[in-house]
Enzyme design. Structure first.
Site: not given
Lengths: 171, 171
Positions: B7, B9, B131
Site C-alpha cells: 500500500d 498511504d 494500514d
C-alpha cells in the site's frame, strides 16, 4: 457471484477509431478499422509517429463508447461482479479522465470496481474480456479476445466480435 | 518468486503526518501521530471538516517518504516481485501525482507494477502490507498491518511497526 474483468480501450471504448481518425487527419489517408485490420504493420508506420497523442491531456476523455457496451454491461452487472481493468498507468493524465468517462457512461459500476495498472496478471477474476493477447496469455481464468484491428492474426483465444455476442455467451 | 503488494498511504508515504499538520495549522492544535493514535475519534472530529484536501490538486505529490521504506523496498525488490497497490481511485487527481511520486522516490519499481483501485480483494499476491484492516480482512495471502494512528485498536492481523521490522521479517 462470478467476477468479470473488462478492459477499457478497444473493448468499452472505441479507442482504435479515435487513433485512426487522428492518423487520417494528419496524413490525408483513408484508413478504416477494416483496412487497418488487413494491414496493421503498414498502419503502424503511419501511427507510431503520432503515438504521443496518448500522453496528451484530454485524449481519453471523449472517446466514443463501444456499440452496445452500456446496455450489455448493465445486464452483466446484475449477474456478475464487474471490474474495469485498464492497463493505463503508462499514461498518467489518462487516469482521472478514465474515471470521469466511466462515471459518465457507466455510472452503475463505481470507482471501487475500477483498476488502473500495468501488468494485469495479478488480477483475480473468472473472466477477462480484453483486446490484448498479452493480457489474456497471463490470465488464469477464461479469457475472451475482443475483436480489434490489431489482433486479427491471433488464434490462441476465443474471439468475441461484439457486446451482443458477449451477451449471448454470458447471459 | 513470491509477490508482495504494498500500500502507499501510511505505508510508503507519511500521509497521516501531512493530514495532522493540516489539521493543526487550521485549528491551532498540537496533535501528533502518538496523540492521534490514543484518541482517534476526537481527532476525526477535527479532521473530517478538512477531508476535502484529499481531492485537491497537489495533495499527494509532496508527501514525505516513510522512514527506511526506500532502502528496505529496494532490498525486497531483489528477492520478491513488488506491486504497489493503492486504493486511490476515490481521488482522481491523485493518480498522476502518485505515479510521479513513485517515479521520484521508487524508480526501480516501474509503472507496470503499480495498481490503483478501489477494492483490493481482486489482487493476487503472497503478502499485503497495508494500514487498513478492511483491505487485510479480504486478502487471501498473508497480511501485515502497518502500524498507523488510526489502527491502534486492531488486533486481528500481525502488526509491523516499521520498514526495519519488515526487513527482519521478510529478508
Amino acid at each position: 457471484m462470478q467476477r468479470i474483468a473488462i478492459d477499457m480501450d478497444d473493448v468499452m471504448a472505441e479507442t482504435a477509431q479515435k487513433i485512426i481518425n487522428i492518423v487520417n487527419n494528419a496524413n490525408g489517408t483513408n484508413w478504416t478499422k477494416e483496412s487497418v485490420g488487413k494491414n496493421h504493420p503498414e498502419f503502424n508506420t503511419h501511427y507510431l509517429p503520432h503515438r504521443d497523442v496518448l500522453f496528451e491531456k484530454g485524449f481519453f476523455r471523449d472517446i466514443p463508447v463501444m456499440a452496445d457496451a452500456q446496455e450489455v454491461i448493465k445486464k452483466l452487472h446484475e449477474k456478475y461482479e464487474i471490474f474495469v481493468v485498464s492497463a493505463a498507468n503508462e499514461f498518467p493524465l489518462s487516469l482521472s479522465e478514465k474515471l470521469e468517462w466511466l462515471e459518465e457512461h457507466f455510472p452503475f459500476i463505481g470507482w471501487k470496481y475500477t483498476v488502473f495498472c500495468g501488468h494485469k496478471y495479478m488480477v483475480k477474476a473468472d473472466y477477462l474480456i480484453d483486446d490484448q493477447p498479452r493480457n489474456l496469455a497471463t490470465f488464469e481464468g477464461k479469457g475472451l479476445l475482443f475483436d480489434a484491428p490489431h489482433n486479427q492474426d491471433i488464434t490462441d483465444f476465443q474471439r468475441v466480435h461484439s457486446w451482443k455476442e458477449i451477451e449471448k455467451l454470458l447471459l
